[in-house]
Design a protein around this motif. Structure first.
Motif, PDB file in Angstrom:
ATOM      1  N   HIS A  70      -4.321  13.581   0.232  1.00  0.00           N
ATOM      2  CA  HIS A  70      -3.264  12.761   0.837  1.00  0.00           C
ATOM      3  C   HIS A  70      -1.989  13.590   1.008  1.00  0.00           C
ATOM      4  O   HIS A  70      -1.761  14.560   0.284  1.00  0.00           O
ATOM      5  CB  HIS A  70      -2.991  11.520  -0.025  1.00  0.00           C
ATOM      6  CG  HIS A  70      -2.015  10.596   0.617  1.00  0.00           C
ATOM      7  ND1 HIS A  70      -0.681  10.577   0.276  1.00  0.00           N
ATOM      8  CD2 HIS A  70      -2.160   9.697   1.626  1.00  0.00           C
ATOM      9  CE1 HIS A  70      -0.055   9.682   1.037  1.00  0.00           C
ATOM     10  NE2 HIS A  70      -0.929   9.131   1.861  1.00  0.00           N
ATOM     11  N   SER A  88      -3.364   7.604   4.805  1.00  0.00           N
ATOM     12  CA  SER A  88      -4.540   6.827   4.381  1.00  0.00           C
ATOM     13  C   SER A  88      -5.501   6.592   5.537  1.00  0.00           C
ATOM     14  O   SER A  88      -6.721   6.612   5.364  1.00  0.00           O
ATOM     15  CB  SER A  88      -4.113   5.462   3.836  1.00  0.00           C
ATOM     16  OG  SER A  88      -3.078   5.596   2.923  1.00  0.00           O
ATOM     17  N   HIS A 245       9.494   5.241   4.821  1.00  0.00           N
ATOM     18  CA  HIS A 245       8.133   4.687   4.849  1.00  0.00           C
ATOM     19  C   HIS A 245       8.223   3.159   4.858  1.00  0.00           C
ATOM     20  O   HIS A 245       9.099   2.581   4.197  1.00  0.00           O
ATOM     21  CB  HIS A 245       7.357   5.175   3.613  1.00  0.00           C
ATOM     22  CG  HIS A 245       5.896   4.922   3.719  1.00  0.00           C
ATOM     23  ND1 HIS A 245       5.340   3.703   3.411  1.00  0.00           N
ATOM     24  CD2 HIS A 245       4.888   5.712   4.140  1.00  0.00           C
ATOM     25  CE1 HIS A 245       4.028   3.772   3.625  1.00  0.00           C
ATOM     26  NE2 HIS A 245       3.728   4.983   4.072  1.00  0.00           N
ATOM     27  N   GLU A 247       6.719   0.976   3.307  1.00  0.00           N
ATOM     28  CA  GLU A 247       6.601   0.310   2.004  1.00  0.00           C
ATOM     29  C   GLU A 247       7.980   0.119   1.367  1.00  0.00           C
ATOM     30  O   GLU A 247       8.096  -0.506   0.322  1.00  0.00           O
ATOM     31  CB  GLU A 247       5.710   1.129   1.060  1.00  0.00           C
ATOM     32  CG  GLU A 247       4.233   1.084   1.433  1.00  0.00           C
ATOM     33  CD  GLU A 247       3.383   2.067   0.625  1.00  0.00           C
ATOM     34  OE1 GLU A 247       3.917   2.679  -0.310  1.00  0.00           O
ATOM     35  OE2 GLU A 247       2.213   2.230   0.962  1.00  0.00           O
ATOM     36  N   THR A 262       2.922   8.054   6.510  1.00  0.00           N
ATOM     37  CA  THR A 262       3.268   9.436   6.144  1.00  0.00           C
ATOM     38  C   THR A 262       2.934  10.405   7.285  1.00  0.00           C
ATOM     39  O   THR A 262       3.696  11.330   7.549  1.00  0.00           O
ATOM     40  CB  THR A 262       2.560   9.862   4.846  1.00  0.00           C
ATOM     41  OG1 THR A 262       1.153   9.688   4.985  1.00  0.00           O
ATOM     42  CG2 THR A 262       3.077   9.055   3.661  1.00  0.00           C
TER      43      THR A 262
HETATM   44  P1  13P Z   1       0.157   6.303   4.190  1.00  0.00           P
HETATM   45  O1  13P Z   1      -0.127   7.750   3.891  1.00  0.00           O
HETATM   46  O2  13P Z   1      -1.019   5.648   4.824  1.00  0.00           O
HETATM   47  O3  13P Z   1       1.412   6.146   4.948  1.00  0.00           O
HETATM   48  O4  13P Z   1       0.328   5.532   2.809  1.00  0.00           O
HETATM   49  C1  13P Z   1       1.225   5.841   1.890  1.00  0.00           C
HETATM   50  C2  13P Z   1       0.724   5.424   0.572  1.00  0.00           C
HETATM   51  O5  13P Z   1       0.891   4.374   0.144  1.00  0.00           O
HETATM   52  C3  13P Z   1      -0.019   6.354  -0.171  1.00  0.00           C
HETATM   53  O6  13P Z   1       0.065   5.990  -1.423  1.00  0.00           O
END
Ligand code: 13P
Ligand code: SF4
Length: 350
Positions: A70, A88, A245, A247, A262
């Protein structure tokens, strides 16, 4: 303030190979690999990492293994031993096409579980079983069944940051890279989007015509950012570009110039090449881009994800040496969980 689209960038979640060929001191072991991280790892520290890196490269060949990492993995993993890196969504997509017998997931448990769902015939390893996620911990399968009973007929879209058991109770999944597209694809007026309350609220801002019901789960890393953090950075660095982000809480996203997964954040920085940028997310993101882009200045703050940081070169090596920890999904729910992930992937493929 420069205001750009929120979370509706192109489907930018492609695997993201980053390298920065650069001259290295003579006699340095693994010089080609060191060239990629030389701006981040001091020359004096490199020889100590080399035995693990060499062992991992050899074990990958012997085991016919690939490492999916990741974007939050530390540069010494991201730039040296990883075969595929991404957000992800990219990791889920790449897991489908990978030609290997073994997948090592350098990330957190839900990502390894997703890779296993999509590759039931392959061995999927996670170097540390305790690499969890506060979002995945915020909701159970019984909670989802309760929501279904309370809101009959309302589709349930579940963030991939959840257990396979929770996915199995859901209609389809989404990631931060495709959440808007997935919700829109349903063509409904009301939807449950669980368990990330802030992601759901950020999507709601983009799709006001749809009523989005949510759950009170939060990412322990992103919930800590505040609008005051953004204002402080802007005051100290006039003209800085701020990327958050989704989140993050909605008031943080509202103060930002761009928001996306990300991979979308990385692609945005590489395309726009701002002179100064703040990535309002996990710390390794900036480190991984900075290693290859010395002309861009990355201003912190950032927050560390303790779960992502459970991965190390030594436990990746150990995983390949001992073939542990193997990720298994309860066969009683695997088919339903896989279907929810595959419905998400089908939205992106249309
Ligand atoms: P993404 O990489 O899909 O943006 O997700 C971030 C994440 O929550 C990884 O823990
Ligand atoms: Fe979970 Fe947040 Fe860590 Fe991602 S950054 S793994 S969402 S706790």
């Amino acid at each position: 303030m420069l205001k750009l689209s929120i979370m509706e960038g192109a489907m930018a979640s492609t695997a993201f190979p980053v390298s920065a060929p650069r001259a290295v001191p003579a006699g340095m072991p693994l010089p080609d690999i060191y060239a990629r991280v030389s701006r981040h790892i001091p020359a004096i520290e490199w020889p100590a990492l080399v035995p693990d890196i060499e062992a991992i490269l050899r074990l990958k060949r012997e085991r016919n293994a690939v490492i999916l990492a990741h974007n939050y993995q530390a540069p010494e993993i991201f730039h040296t031993v990883a075969d595929i890196v991404g957000d992800s969504l990219a990791l889920a997509r790449e897991a489908v096409t990978v030609k290997a017998d073994v997948i090592v997931l350098a990330g957190v448990h839900f990502m390894a579980e997703t890779a296993k769902l999509l590759n039931p015939g392959k061995t999927v390893l996670i170097p540390d079983l305790a690499a969890g996620c506060s979002l995945a911990d915020s909701i159970t399968a019984a909670d989802v069944r309760g929501l279904r009973a309370k809101y009959p007929g309302v589709p349930i879209v579940t963030y991939v940051n959840t257990s396979a058991a929770v996915k199995a109770e859901s209609d389809l999944c989404c990631t931060s890279g495709n959440a808007v597209e997935v919700i829109r694809s349903l063509g409904v007026k009301r939807v449950l989007m669980i368990p990330d309350e802030f992601l759901a609220q950020n999507v709601q801002a983009v799709l006001p015509e749809i009523e989005i019901l949510t759950w009170a789960g939060h990412c322990e890393v992103h919930e800590r950012f505040t609008p005051a953090d953004i204002r402080d950075v802007r005051e100290s660095y006039p003209g800085v570009t701020v990327i958050a982000h989704p989140e993050c809480p909605p008031d943080v996203v509202a103060e930002s110039d761009f928001s996306g997964s990300t991979a979308m954040m990385m692609n945005f920085v590489l395309e726009k090449r701002p002179a100064q940028v703040v990535l309002v997310t996990e710390c390794s993101m900036a480190d991984n881009i900075a290693a290859a882009n010395p002309d861009i200045e990355f201003i912190k703050p950032c927050n560390m994800c303790p779960h992502m940081k459970r991965m190390s070169l030594s436990n990746i090596r150990h995983a390949l040496e001992t073939m542990t920890h193997e990720v298994v999904v309860d066969p009683a729910l695997a088919d339903r969980a896989r279907a929810a992930v595959e419905r998400m992937l089908a939205v992106g493929a249309r």
